[in-house]
Write a protein that holds these residues in place. Sequence first.
Motif, PDB file in Angstrom:
ATOM      1  N   HIS A 141      13.717  42.188  -1.291  1.00  0.00           N
ATOM      2  CA  HIS A 141      13.667  40.928  -0.288  1.00  0.00           C
ATOM      3  C   HIS A 141      12.219  40.455  -0.113  1.00  0.00           C
ATOM      4  O   HIS A 141      11.395  41.270  -0.194  1.00  0.00           O
ATOM      5  CB  HIS A 141      14.388  41.067   0.836  1.00  0.00           C
ATOM      6  CG  HIS A 141      14.180  42.138   1.583  1.00  0.00           C
ATOM      7  ND1 HIS A 141      14.536  42.291   3.053  1.00  0.00           N
ATOM      8  CD2 HIS A 141      13.102  43.153   1.559  1.00  0.00           C
ATOM      9  CE1 HIS A 141      14.046  43.351   3.671  1.00  0.00           C
ATOM     10  NE2 HIS A 141      13.031  43.894   2.659  1.00  0.00           N
ATOM     11  N   GLY A 174      18.899  35.422   6.730  1.00  0.00           N
ATOM     12  CA  GLY A 174      18.691  36.082   7.906  1.00  0.00           C
ATOM     13  C   GLY A 174      17.729  35.390   8.676  1.00  0.00           C
ATOM     14  O   GLY A 174      16.608  35.147   7.883  1.00  0.00           O
ATOM     15  N   GLY A 226      15.404  36.004  12.843  1.00  0.00           N
ATOM     16  CA  GLY A 226      15.365  36.500  14.115  1.00  0.00           C
ATOM     17  C   GLY A 226      14.179  36.684  14.799  1.00  0.00           C
ATOM     18  O   GLY A 226      13.266  36.216  14.163  1.00  0.00           O
ATOM     19  N   TYR A 276      20.045  48.072   0.975  1.00  0.00           N
ATOM     20  CA  TYR A 276      19.420  47.296  -0.035  1.00  0.00           C
ATOM     21  C   TYR A 276      19.443  47.989  -1.518  1.00  0.00           C
ATOM     22  O   TYR A 276      18.705  49.136  -1.594  1.00  0.00           O
ATOM     23  CB  TYR A 276      17.888  47.113   0.256  1.00  0.00           C
ATOM     24  CG  TYR A 276      17.565  46.157   1.342  1.00  0.00           C
ATOM     25  CD1 TYR A 276      17.715  44.735   1.170  1.00  0.00           C
ATOM     26  CD2 TYR A 276      17.773  46.542   2.627  1.00  0.00           C
ATOM     27  CE1 TYR A 276      17.561  43.699   2.364  1.00  0.00           C
ATOM     28  CE2 TYR A 276      17.750  45.485   3.636  1.00  0.00           C
ATOM     29  CZ  TYR A 276      17.738  44.383   3.595  1.00  0.00           C
ATOM     30  OH  TYR A 276      17.732  43.525   4.571  1.00  0.00           O
ATOM     31  N   SER A 305      10.835  39.864   2.609  1.00  0.00           N
ATOM     32  CA  SER A 305      10.412  40.452   3.705  1.00  0.00           C
ATOM     33  C   SER A 305       9.260  41.598   3.630  1.00  0.00           C
ATOM     34  O   SER A 305       8.425  41.878   4.477  1.00  0.00           O
ATOM     35  CB  SER A 305      11.603  41.103   4.695  1.00  0.00           C
ATOM     36  OG  SER A 305      12.594  39.983   4.979  1.00  0.00           O
ATOM     37  N   GLN A 359      13.672  34.111  -3.201  1.00  0.00           N
ATOM     38  CA  GLN A 359      13.686  34.146  -1.732  1.00  0.00           C
ATOM     39  C   GLN A 359      12.713  33.371  -1.264  1.00  0.00           C
ATOM     40  O   GLN A 359      11.490  33.236  -1.780  1.00  0.00           O
ATOM     41  CB  GLN A 359      13.913  35.254  -1.111  1.00  0.00           C
ATOM     42  CG  GLN A 359      15.175  36.109  -1.495  1.00  0.00           C
ATOM     43  CD  GLN A 359      15.593  37.316  -0.278  1.00  0.00           C
ATOM     44  OE1 GLN A 359      14.528  37.850   0.189  1.00  0.00           O
ATOM     45  NE2 GLN A 359      16.520  37.639   0.004  1.00  0.00           N
ATOM     46  N   GLU A 401      10.475  33.601   2.588  1.00  0.00           N
ATOM     47  CA  GLU A 401      10.333  34.200   3.713  1.00  0.00           C
ATOM     48  C   GLU A 401       9.364  33.417   4.630  1.00  0.00           C
ATOM     49  O   GLU A 401       8.413  32.506   4.108  1.00  0.00           O
ATOM     50  CB  GLU A 401       9.515  35.616   3.617  1.00  0.00           C
ATOM     51  CG  GLU A 401       9.492  36.423   4.600  1.00  0.00           C
ATOM     52  CD  GLU A 401      10.886  37.205   4.833  1.00  0.00           C
ATOM     53  OE1 GLU A 401      11.852  36.973   3.833  1.00  0.00           O
ATOM     54  OE2 GLU A 401      11.179  37.888   5.692  1.00  0.00           O
ATOM     55  N   GLN A 420       6.198  40.658   4.894  1.00  0.00           N
ATOM     56  CA  GLN A 420       5.911  40.407   6.226  1.00  0.00           C
ATOM     57  C   GLN A 420       4.418  40.929   6.886  1.00  0.00           C
ATOM     58  O   GLN A 420       3.585  40.328   7.326  1.00  0.00           O
ATOM     59  CB  GLN A 420       6.974  40.833   7.204  1.00  0.00           C
ATOM     60  CG  GLN A 420       8.009  39.631   7.066  1.00  0.00           C
ATOM     61  CD  GLN A 420       9.187  39.791   8.169  1.00  0.00           C
ATOM     62  OE1 GLN A 420       8.743  40.603   9.318  1.00  0.00           O
ATOM     63  NE2 GLN A 420      10.021  39.386   8.130  1.00  0.00           N
ATOM     64  N   ALA A 477      10.905  35.309  12.342  1.00  0.00           N
ATOM     65  CA  ALA A 477      10.744  35.493  11.088  1.00  0.00           C
ATOM     66  C   ALA A 477      12.053  34.942  10.390  1.00  0.00           C
ATOM     67  O   ALA A 477      13.299  35.012  11.175  1.00  0.00           O
ATOM     68  CB  ALA A 477      10.733  36.784  10.558  1.00  0.00           C
ATOM     69  N   TRP A 478      12.208  34.467   9.275  1.00  0.00           N
ATOM     70  CA  TRP A 478      13.395  34.043   8.502  1.00  0.00           C
ATOM     71  C   TRP A 478      13.134  34.423   7.112  1.00  0.00           C
ATOM     72  O   TRP A 478      12.078  34.161   6.408  1.00  0.00           O
ATOM     73  CB  TRP A 478      13.919  32.555   8.967  1.00  0.00           C
ATOM     74  CG  TRP A 478      12.773  31.466   8.295  1.00  0.00           C
ATOM     75  CD1 TRP A 478      13.000  30.881   7.423  1.00  0.00           C
ATOM     76  CD2 TRP A 478      11.556  31.279   8.758  1.00  0.00           C
ATOM     77  NE1 TRP A 478      12.047  29.706   7.120  1.00  0.00           N
ATOM     78  CE2 TRP A 478      10.983  30.148   7.959  1.00  0.00           C
ATOM     79  CE3 TRP A 478      10.875  31.331   9.971  1.00  0.00           C
ATOM     80  CZ2 TRP A 478       9.853  29.442   8.050  1.00  0.00           C
ATOM     81  CZ3 TRP A 478       9.596  30.929  10.238  1.00  0.00           C
ATOM     82  CH2 TRP A 478       9.017  29.864   9.270  1.00  0.00           C
ATOM     83  N   GLY A 479      14.552  34.429   6.217  1.00  0.00           N
ATOM     84  CA  GLY A 479      14.257  34.551   4.780  1.00  0.00           C
ATOM     85  C   GLY A 479      15.530  34.352   4.029  1.00  0.00           C
ATOM     86  O   GLY A 479      16.614  34.436   4.554  1.00  0.00           O
ATOM     87  N   THR A 502      13.982  42.608  12.914  1.00  0.00           N
ATOM     88  CA  THR A 502      14.123  41.569  13.933  1.00  0.00           C
ATOM     89  C   THR A 502      15.155  42.151  14.957  1.00  0.00           C
ATOM     90  O   THR A 502      16.082  42.677  15.076  1.00  0.00           O
ATOM     91  CB  THR A 502      14.899  40.211  13.368  1.00  0.00           C
ATOM     92  OG1 THR A 502      15.725  40.736  12.475  1.00  0.00           O
ATOM     93  CG2 THR A 502      13.655  39.484  12.713  1.00  0.00           C
TER      94      THR A 502
HETATM   95  N1  DAH Z   1      15.328  39.797   4.320  1.00  0.00           N
HETATM   96  C1  DAH Z   1      16.657  39.585   4.679  1.00  0.00           C
HETATM   97  C2  DAH Z   1      17.664  39.913   3.274  1.00  0.00           C
HETATM   98  O1  DAH Z   1      17.153  39.554   2.182  1.00  0.00           O
HETATM   99  C3  DAH Z   1      16.834  38.260   5.204  1.00  0.00           C
HETATM  100  C4  DAH Z   1      15.916  38.378   6.664  1.00  0.00           C
HETATM  101  C5  DAH Z   1      16.511  38.473   7.526  1.00  0.00           C
HETATM  102  C6  DAH Z   1      14.489  37.866   6.668  1.00  0.00           C
HETATM  103  C7  DAH Z   1      15.734  38.589   8.881  1.00  0.00           C
HETATM  104  C8  DAH Z   1      13.845  37.803   7.744  1.00  0.00           C
HETATM  105  C9  DAH Z   1      14.727  37.878   8.919  1.00  0.00           C
HETATM  106  O2  DAH Z   1      12.555  37.388   7.642  1.00  0.00           O
HETATM  107  O3  DAH Z   1      13.821  37.904   9.830  1.00  0.00           O
HETATM  108  O4  DAH Z   1      18.481  40.187   3.693  1.00  0.00           O
END
Ligand code: DAH
Length: 315
Positions: free
Chosen positions: A145, A260, A262, A131, A147, A191, A193, A150, A283-285, A234
């Motif tokens: 991000h 992403g 997972g 990052y 995340s 983003q 999340e 979280q 979770a996803w983002g 994840t």
């Molecule tokens: N934060 C990651 C990014 O910006 C994307 C991401 C991946 C978010 C997996 C998530 C996750 O919540 O479970 O590259």
Amino acid sequence: MSSLEELKLELKKLGQEYAKIKTMPEAERKSFGEKLNARKSAILTAIHKQEEIAESVNIEPIDLTAPFGENTKPFKPTRGTKHPLTTELDRVAEIYRQMGFNVIEARQLDDEFHMFDSLNFPTGHPARDGYDTFRTSEGFIPPAHTSTMQYRALTRFRDHLDKYGQIAVVVPGRVFRNEDVDATHEHTFYQCEGVFVSRDATLGQLLATWQNFFETYYGQKLHIKTQPGFFPFTEPSLEFQIEKPKSLSGKGDGWLEMGGCGMIHPNVLRTAGINPEVYKGFAWGGGIDRLVMLKFGINDVRYFESGKLEFLKEF
Ligand code: DAH
């Protein structure tokens, strides 16, 4: 021309002249009175003129570069419009709200713990370098991000596990990366999340949730595709793609990388005080800018942060 003060003084003196009338012989009174009246009205006219001039003195700073006449035009406020990203972030949050998720806002300045430790990045692990993070001289981190939220989402809604058997939160936010800026990369972008935890959360639920979001946002059925990815927070981790929305792009060919996702790593749940033996989460983002670019056919991400009025006025 006499000054305003001089004219006012003269008017005062004239007032005293009027007193003389009483002591005058009857025959002279009329013409003397007429003279005084004529003089008085001349002074009053002059005073009014002076006052008008005083009122028209411009006390506003002027813009020397403005086109002719612009500085003295009456002020007409013009109603602005919302930035397209603000409108679309509201729309994204509203879709998730309608799906039943809580919505909380992300931070624009965070720390090492939320950016890395709470997300199962071991100290010194090369994934931290993945990052392109900015740091302030005090060691704070503008989040790379969403995340980073979280841990906060999990701890803030932890009591929902006892009350409702689940945590369901989305977090839209602004993120920052040390990018080489070009038409598809910005140093500042947005983003959203998502975090869901329950006793029996599954990957299938994750994919359906995100697919449902995209289908609602673009107003059409869309195929989705995943491929293995790597994120320390994840396990398993997936990259998520959607089919190019037909109505928007003209042709329906190709796939778009949307972010992403997972199953939340047991260490992330444990750090947030949630027992991974009992609860599972996903979770996803993903980026918002891309979503919006695709929706409106915007071909350069740099327009969003440019402050260009020609661009903003189109929305
Ligand atoms: N934060 C990651 C990014 O910006 C994307 C991401 C991946 C978010 C997996 C998530 C996750 O919540 O479970 O590259």
